[in-house]
Design a protein around this motif. Structure first.
Motif, PDB file in Angstrom:
ATOM      1  N   LEU A 214       0.826  -1.225   0.090  1.00 39.64           N
ATOM      2  CA  LEU A 214      -0.015  -0.071  -0.029  1.00 39.64           C
ATOM      3  C   LEU A 214       0.878   1.266  -0.076  1.00 39.64           C
ATOM      4  O   LEU A 214       0.319   2.388   0.335  1.00 39.64           O
ATOM      5  CB  LEU A 214      -1.042  -0.001   1.250  1.00 39.64           C
ATOM      6  N   GLY A 215       2.081   1.233  -0.099  1.00 47.32           N
ATOM      7  CA  GLY A 215       2.954   2.266  -0.118  1.00 47.32           C
ATOM      8  C   GLY A 215       3.126   2.882   1.408  1.00 47.32           C
ATOM      9  O   GLY A 215       3.010   2.194   2.339  1.00 47.32           O
ATOM     10  N   GLY A 216       3.465   4.155   1.491  1.00 43.15           N
ATOM     11  CA  GLY A 216       3.756   4.598   2.594  1.00 43.15           C
ATOM     12  C   GLY A 216       5.127   4.533   3.429  1.00 43.15           C
ATOM     13  O   GLY A 216       5.985   3.952   2.771  1.00 43.15           O
TER      14      GLY A 216
ATOM     15  N   PRO B 138      14.218   6.759  14.903  1.00 42.94           N
ATOM     16  CA  PRO B 138      12.876   6.963  15.552  1.00 42.94           C
ATOM     17  C   PRO B 138      11.843   8.055  14.593  1.00 42.94           C
ATOM     18  O   PRO B 138      12.546   8.954  14.137  1.00 42.94           O
ATOM     19  CB  PRO B 138      12.910   7.498  17.064  1.00 42.94           C
ATOM     20  N   LEU B 139      11.069   7.472  14.572  1.00 39.72           N
ATOM     21  CA  LEU B 139       9.970   8.552  13.778  1.00 39.72           C
ATOM     22  C   LEU B 139       9.201   9.501  14.741  1.00 39.72           C
ATOM     23  O   LEU B 139       8.817   9.036  15.721  1.00 39.72           O
ATOM     24  CB  LEU B 139       8.793   7.742  12.937  1.00 39.72           C
ATOM     25  N   THR B 140       8.925  10.795  14.132  1.00 38.45           N
ATOM     26  CA  THR B 140       8.213  11.707  15.020  1.00 38.45           C
ATOM     27  C   THR B 140       7.256  12.451  14.195  1.00 38.45           C
ATOM     28  O   THR B 140       6.965  12.224  13.136  1.00 38.45           O
ATOM     29  CB  THR B 140       9.139  12.661  15.574  1.00 38.45           C
TER      30      THR B 140
ATOM     31  N   THR C  19       7.059  12.343  10.232  1.00 42.84           N
ATOM     32  CA  THR C  19       5.837  11.595   9.540  1.00 42.84           C
ATOM     33  C   THR C  19       4.613  12.369   9.991  1.00 42.84           C
ATOM     34  O   THR C  19       4.002  11.930  11.056  1.00 42.84           O
ATOM     35  CB  THR C  19       5.991  10.321  10.200  1.00 42.84           C
ATOM     36  N   PRO C  20       4.171  12.871   8.854  1.00 45.92           N
ATOM     37  CA  PRO C  20       2.581  13.543   9.153  1.00 45.92           C
ATOM     38  C   PRO C  20       1.561  12.390   9.384  1.00 45.92           C
ATOM     39  O   PRO C  20       1.677  11.325   9.107  1.00 45.92           O
ATOM     40  CB  PRO C  20       2.312  14.275   7.506  1.00 45.92           C
ATOM     41  N   GLY C  21       0.737  12.691  10.621  1.00 55.35           N
ATOM     42  CA  GLY C  21      -0.111  11.928  10.968  1.00 55.35           C
ATOM     43  C   GLY C  21       0.058  11.089  11.920  1.00 55.35           C
ATOM     44  O   GLY C  21      -0.812  10.242  12.435  1.00 55.35           O
ATOM     45  N   LEU C  22       1.289  10.918  12.471  1.00 54.17           N
ATOM     46  CA  LEU C  22       1.929  10.106  13.427  1.00 54.17           C
ATOM     47  C   LEU C  22       0.993  10.186  14.709  1.00 54.17           C
ATOM     48  O   LEU C  22       1.040   9.232  15.440  1.00 54.17           O
ATOM     49  CB  LEU C  22       3.442  10.083  13.493  1.00 54.17           C
ATOM     50  N   ASP C  23       0.837  11.572  14.902  1.00 51.80           N
ATOM     51  CA  ASP C  23       0.210  11.416  16.431  1.00 51.80           C
ATOM     52  C   ASP C  23      -1.128  10.845  16.538  1.00 51.80           C
ATOM     53  O   ASP C  23      -1.786  10.725  17.728  1.00 51.80           O
ATOM     54  CB  ASP C  23      -0.069  13.021  16.626  1.00 51.80           C
ATOM     55  N   ARG C  24      -1.776  10.496  15.315  1.00 50.98           N
ATOM     56  CA  ARG C  24      -3.175   9.931  15.369  1.00 50.98           C
ATOM     57  C   ARG C  24      -2.904   8.579  15.903  1.00 50.98           C
ATOM     58  O   ARG C  24      -3.986   8.083  15.992  1.00 50.98           O
ATOM     59  CB  ARG C  24      -3.837   9.889  14.150  1.00 50.98           C
TER      60      ARG C  24
ATOM     61  N   ALA D  48       0.482   4.494   6.092  1.00 47.88           N
ATOM     62  CA  ALA D  48       0.004   4.724   4.867  1.00 47.88           C
ATOM     63  C   ALA D  48      -1.146   5.829   4.875  1.00 47.88           C
ATOM     64  O   ALA D  48      -2.003   5.903   6.023  1.00 47.88           O
ATOM     65  CB  ALA D  48      -0.335   3.495   3.933  1.00 47.88           C
ATOM     66  N   ASP D  49      -1.390   6.554   3.689  1.00 50.24           N
ATOM     67  CA  ASP D  49      -2.552   7.293   3.591  1.00 50.24           C
ATOM     68  C   ASP D  49      -3.690   6.352   2.849  1.00 50.24           C
ATOM     69  O   ASP D  49      -3.434   5.920   1.591  1.00 50.24           O
ATOM     70  CB  ASP D  49      -2.373   8.482   2.705  1.00 50.24           C
ATOM     71  N   ILE D  50      -4.558   6.179   3.721  1.00 47.84           N
ATOM     72  CA  ILE D  50      -5.765   5.327   3.199  1.00 47.84           C
ATOM     73  C   ILE D  50      -7.038   6.034   3.270  1.00 47.84           C
ATOM     74  O   ILE D  50      -7.739   6.463   4.039  1.00 47.84           O
ATOM     75  CB  ILE D  50      -6.177   3.940   4.179  1.00 47.84           C
ATOM     76  N   GLY D  51      -7.691   6.483   2.135  1.00 45.61           N
ATOM     77  CA  GLY D  51      -8.722   7.574   1.896  1.00 45.61           C
ATOM     78  C   GLY D  51      -8.703   8.687   2.779  1.00 45.61           C
ATOM     79  O   GLY D  51      -9.680   9.310   3.122  1.00 45.61           O
ATOM     80  N   GLY D  52      -7.350   9.450   2.645  1.00 44.19           N
ATOM     81  CA  GLY D  52      -7.217  10.635   3.224  1.00 44.19           C
ATOM     82  C   GLY D  52      -6.843  10.613   4.608  1.00 44.19           C
ATOM     83  O   GLY D  52      -6.807  11.624   5.335  1.00 44.19           O
ATOM     84  N   SER D  53      -6.868   9.430   5.326  1.00 48.71           N
ATOM     85  CA  SER D  53      -6.530   9.265   6.802  1.00 48.71           C
ATOM     86  C   SER D  53      -5.137   8.309   6.861  1.00 48.71           C
ATOM     87  O   SER D  53      -5.107   7.590   6.234  1.00 48.71           O
ATOM     88  CB  SER D  53      -7.839   8.721   7.439  1.00 48.71           C
ATOM     89  N   THR D  54      -4.465   8.991   8.197  1.00 51.39           N
ATOM     90  CA  THR D  54      -3.322   8.149   8.523  1.00 51.39           C
ATOM     91  C   THR D  54      -3.636   6.794   8.946  1.00 51.39           C
ATOM     92  O   THR D  54      -4.524   6.859  10.097  1.00 51.39           O
ATOM     93  CB  THR D  54      -2.355   8.886   9.178  1.00 51.39           C
ATOM     94  N   VAL D  55      -3.242   5.712   8.331  1.00 49.79           N
ATOM     95  CA  VAL D  55      -3.607   4.399   9.009  1.00 49.79           C
ATOM     96  C   VAL D  55      -2.366   3.556   9.058  1.00 49.79           C
ATOM     97  O   VAL D  55      -1.249   3.392   8.262  1.00 49.79           O
ATOM     98  CB  VAL D  55      -4.553   3.673   8.033  1.00 49.79           C
ATOM     99  N   TYR D  56      -2.058   2.797  10.302  1.00 51.46           N
ATOM    100  CA  TYR D  56      -0.851   1.989  10.328  1.00 51.46           C
ATOM    101  C   TYR D  56      -1.337   0.685   9.825  1.00 51.46           C
ATOM    102  O   TYR D  56      -2.108   0.053  10.634  1.00 51.46           O
ATOM    103  CB  TYR D  56      -0.369   1.764  11.734  1.00 51.46           C
TER     104      TYR D  56
END
Length: 337
Positions: free
Chosen positions: A188-190, A211-213, A217-222, A242-250
């Motif tokens: 799924l990329g990302g 370490p990612l911050t 990494t945009p959206g990591l706080d979610r 990854a960006d799934i439908g405009g939302s950050t998803v792990y």
């Protein structure tokens, strides 16, 4: 005539339908009252079964969160029926619809010492590869008991989780011929990242160990709430942010450690089944779908959805941290994909 200790066990099982050992009634074997086994049980809900040899049977408790790691927390332990001693080596698939249906894997086994054994208290010391130390079991309400660790946790001997690196796939132009030997996933990329869960928090480590911050990494706080998932058990996960439908998803594709247990040597198939049973599903994290033996269908869907690639992972492959292995294959769907 005294009742057979395995009567309840036999009454719940049909020897013609289950691979579990179902011994005939008769004298119980004589042992040394020093064998223990902990089995990871993929039943309706993932749990661990602790079994202690006692007077010819394995006295058993189902523990939803496995053994407590320290003295601060007690875990529920549900007293179940005695099992035969042969169960100490049992691994296998119990058919769905049968009692305890699902995969049974040995989590740990070894020897133990009894310090006290009464109806109100069972004190013992475990000597296993994943589980060691002094514990006490005590009843609270009917079949419900609690298990408490009595001594400080030992060093587990594993390298720090932050030193782990993701396993990598070799690139191929086409799917493997023996597709039945593989599980297939969508790429799924990302951003590839390991998630380290512990004490209600989560840390993300990039593929290069950085370490990612939220700044990098945009959206990591979610994804902060992931630290409280997996029933609060310590764990190390592999996946992609990854960006799934405009939302950050792990999107989680693997589990490398769980409750201090190293799962690297397990097969991909068994690790994925453990991951699926952890019920890690939220709008910001979820398991990546996987499809055993169905590469052509996965490839077609990936093309239809415009995804960058398909991954093929051998079902019997262990996880090799930091290694690019031919056991995992990546098939790009467009030049440079």
């Amino acid at each position: 005539m005294s009742p057979d200790k395995l009567d309840t066990y036999r009454s719940k099982r049909d020897a013609a339908r289950t691979p579990e050992p179902v011994p005939e009634p008769g004298p119980l074997p004589t042992g040394h009252n020093d064998t223990f086994v902990i089995q990871e049980h993929h039943a309706r809900r993932l749990h661990w079964d602790l079994r202690l040899e006692r007077d010819g049977v394995l006295v058993s408790w189902a523990i939803p969160k496995c053994l407590p790691l320290d003295r601060k927390t007690n875990h529920l332990a549900v007293h179940t029926e005695d099992h035969p001693l042969e169960y100490a080596t049992f691994e296998g698939e119990i058919a769905q619809g049968e009692y305890g249906g699902g995969l049974m894997l040995i989590w740990d086994r070894g020897t133990y010492e009894t310090e006290k054994w009464t109806d109100r208290e069972v004190k013992f010391v475990l000597h296993g590869s994943r589980s060691s130390g002094r514990y006490v079991l005590f009843p609270t309400d009917g079949k419900n008991w609690m298990i408490h660790r009595m001594d400080p946790p030992p060093e587990n001997g594993l390298p720090p989780a932050a030193e782990l690196r993701p396993m990598a796939a070799e690139e191929r132009k086409r799917l493997p011929r023996d597709q039945e030997a593989y599980g297939f996933e969508f790429d799924l990329g990302g951003t590839r990242a390991l998630a380290i869960l512990g004490e209600g928090k989560v840390r993300f480590i990039g593929a290069d160990g950085t370490p990612l911050t939220p700044e990098s990494t945009p959206g990591l706080d979610r994804l902060d709430g992931l630290g409280k998932a997996a029933w609060g058990l310590p764990a190390v996960l592999d996946g992609r942010i990854a960006d799934i439908g405009g939302s950050t998803v792990y999107m989680i594709s693997d589990v490398l450690r769980l409750n201090t247990g190293d799962l690297l040597g397990r097969s991909y198939r068994d690790r994925r089944r453990t991951l699926d049973h952890l019920s890690l599903r939220d709008r910001h994290w979820q398991p990546t779908p996987w499809f055993p033996g169905d590469g052509k269908a996965v490839l077609q869907v990936a093309k239809d959805q415009g995804l960058p690639a398909v991954l093929a992972k051998r079902l019997d492959s262990p996880y090799l941290p930091g290694v690019r292995s031919s056991a995992w294959l990546r098939v790009p769907l467009n030049p440079g994909g």
